[in-house]
Design a protein around this motif. Structure first.
Motif, PDB file in Angstrom:
ATOM      1  N   SER A 107      37.961  37.177  50.520  1.00  9.82           N
ATOM      2  CA  SER A 107      38.474  38.406  49.899  1.00  9.82           C
ATOM      3  C   SER A 107      39.099  39.342  50.927  1.00  9.82           C
ATOM      4  O   SER A 107      40.138  39.949  50.657  1.00  9.82           O
ATOM      5  CB  SER A 107      37.361  39.119  49.144  1.00  9.82           C
ATOM      6  N   ARG A 142      32.856  34.491  50.221  1.00 12.65           N
ATOM      7  CA  ARG A 142      33.604  35.437  49.386  1.00 12.65           C
ATOM      8  C   ARG A 142      34.056  36.645  50.190  1.00 12.65           C
ATOM      9  O   ARG A 142      35.159  37.143  50.002  1.00 12.65           O
ATOM     10  CB  ARG A 142      32.755  35.884  48.185  1.00 12.65           C
ATOM     11  N   TRP A 165      33.029  35.251  36.284  1.00 14.77           N
ATOM     12  CA  TRP A 165      32.009  36.242  35.931  1.00 14.77           C
ATOM     13  C   TRP A 165      31.558  36.066  34.484  1.00 14.77           C
ATOM     14  O   TRP A 165      30.390  36.230  34.173  1.00 14.77           O
ATOM     15  CB  TRP A 165      32.564  37.643  36.111  1.00 14.77           C
ATOM     16  N   GLY A 214      37.997  27.008  48.862  1.00 11.00           N
ATOM     17  CA  GLY A 214      38.225  28.441  49.005  1.00 11.00           C
ATOM     18  C   GLY A 214      39.205  28.744  50.125  1.00 11.00           C
ATOM     19  O   GLY A 214      40.134  29.541  49.965  1.00 11.00           O
ATOM     20  N   SER A 244      34.082  43.202  33.967  1.00 10.78           N
ATOM     21  CA  SER A 244      35.172  42.241  34.204  1.00 10.78           C
ATOM     22  C   SER A 244      36.382  42.558  33.328  1.00 10.78           C
ATOM     23  O   SER A 244      37.522  42.429  33.776  1.00 10.78           O
ATOM     24  CB  SER A 244      34.701  40.802  33.984  1.00 10.78           C
ATOM     25  N   GLU A 284      30.001  42.347  43.223  1.00 15.41           N
ATOM     26  CA  GLU A 284      29.196  41.149  43.468  1.00 15.41           C
ATOM     27  C   GLU A 284      28.039  41.418  44.424  1.00 15.41           C
ATOM     28  O   GLU A 284      27.034  40.723  44.372  1.00 15.41           O
ATOM     29  CB  GLU A 284      30.069  40.006  43.982  1.00 15.41           C
ATOM     30  N   LEU A 337      38.613  34.562  39.281  1.00 11.99           N
ATOM     31  CA  LEU A 337      37.318  35.119  39.703  1.00 11.99           C
ATOM     32  C   LEU A 337      36.650  35.877  38.561  1.00 11.99           C
ATOM     33  O   LEU A 337      35.439  35.747  38.338  1.00 11.99           O
ATOM     34  CB  LEU A 337      37.502  36.031  40.915  1.00 11.99           C
TER      35      LEU A 337
END
Length: 149
Positions: free
Chosen positions: A134, A130, A63, A20, A79, A113, A59
């Motif tokens: 993000s 995350r 989902w 990540g 989504s 989320e 991402l």
């Protein structure tokens, strides 16, 4: 289940966190290029927009996997709506406007989320990661949008 992740619980979060964080390099490097190199700013911004599009698609695709396993039809719909916003923004907006929209979409994904019940069982390390990833991506995108030509 005796998968590798269960046999080495400490290694899996480290690998996910490392990957990540490595994924932030293009956000930071392309933003730095756009800020520091006016001559090639358009190239850096175009590359950043494309990278952002790819990561958001990645991402949102994740989902789908979760939604199919957990049988959350609402997540499939959410989504798809977010993807359509990202997709049409990428093609119809100026690069500057897309970078800002993309930053907003990273924040929208975080909010979903944190509020949608499907995501509640996610590991705490992942939820923290995350947020960090993000927010960093969104800040890079906003900075690039601010200096965009």
């Amino acid at each position: 289940m005796t998968g590798r992740a269960n046999q080495c619980p400490g290694k899996f979060p480290a690998a996910a966190s490392g990957l990540g964080r490595l994924g932030l390099i293009p956000f930071i490097a392309l933003t730095a290029g756009a800020v520091l190199c006016a001559r090639h700013r358009d190239l850096f911004e175009t590359a950043l927009a494309a990278y952002s599009f790819g990561i958001l698609s990645f991402l949102l695709g994740a989902w789908w996997g979760l939604a199919l396993i957990k049988r959350h039809a609402s997540t499939l719909l959410i989504s798809n709506v977010i993807f359509l916003v990202v997709f049409f923004s990428y093609f119809l907006l100026t690069t500057r406007a897309y970078l800002a929209t993309s930053a907003l979409m990273f924040l929208v994904l975080l909010v979903v989320e944190h509020r949608h019940p499907m995501f509640r069982p996610q590991p705490a390390y992942y939820a923290r990661m995350r947020v960090q990833l993000s927010l960093t991506a969104a800040l890079a995108l906003l900075l690039s949008a601010a200096v965009a030509a």
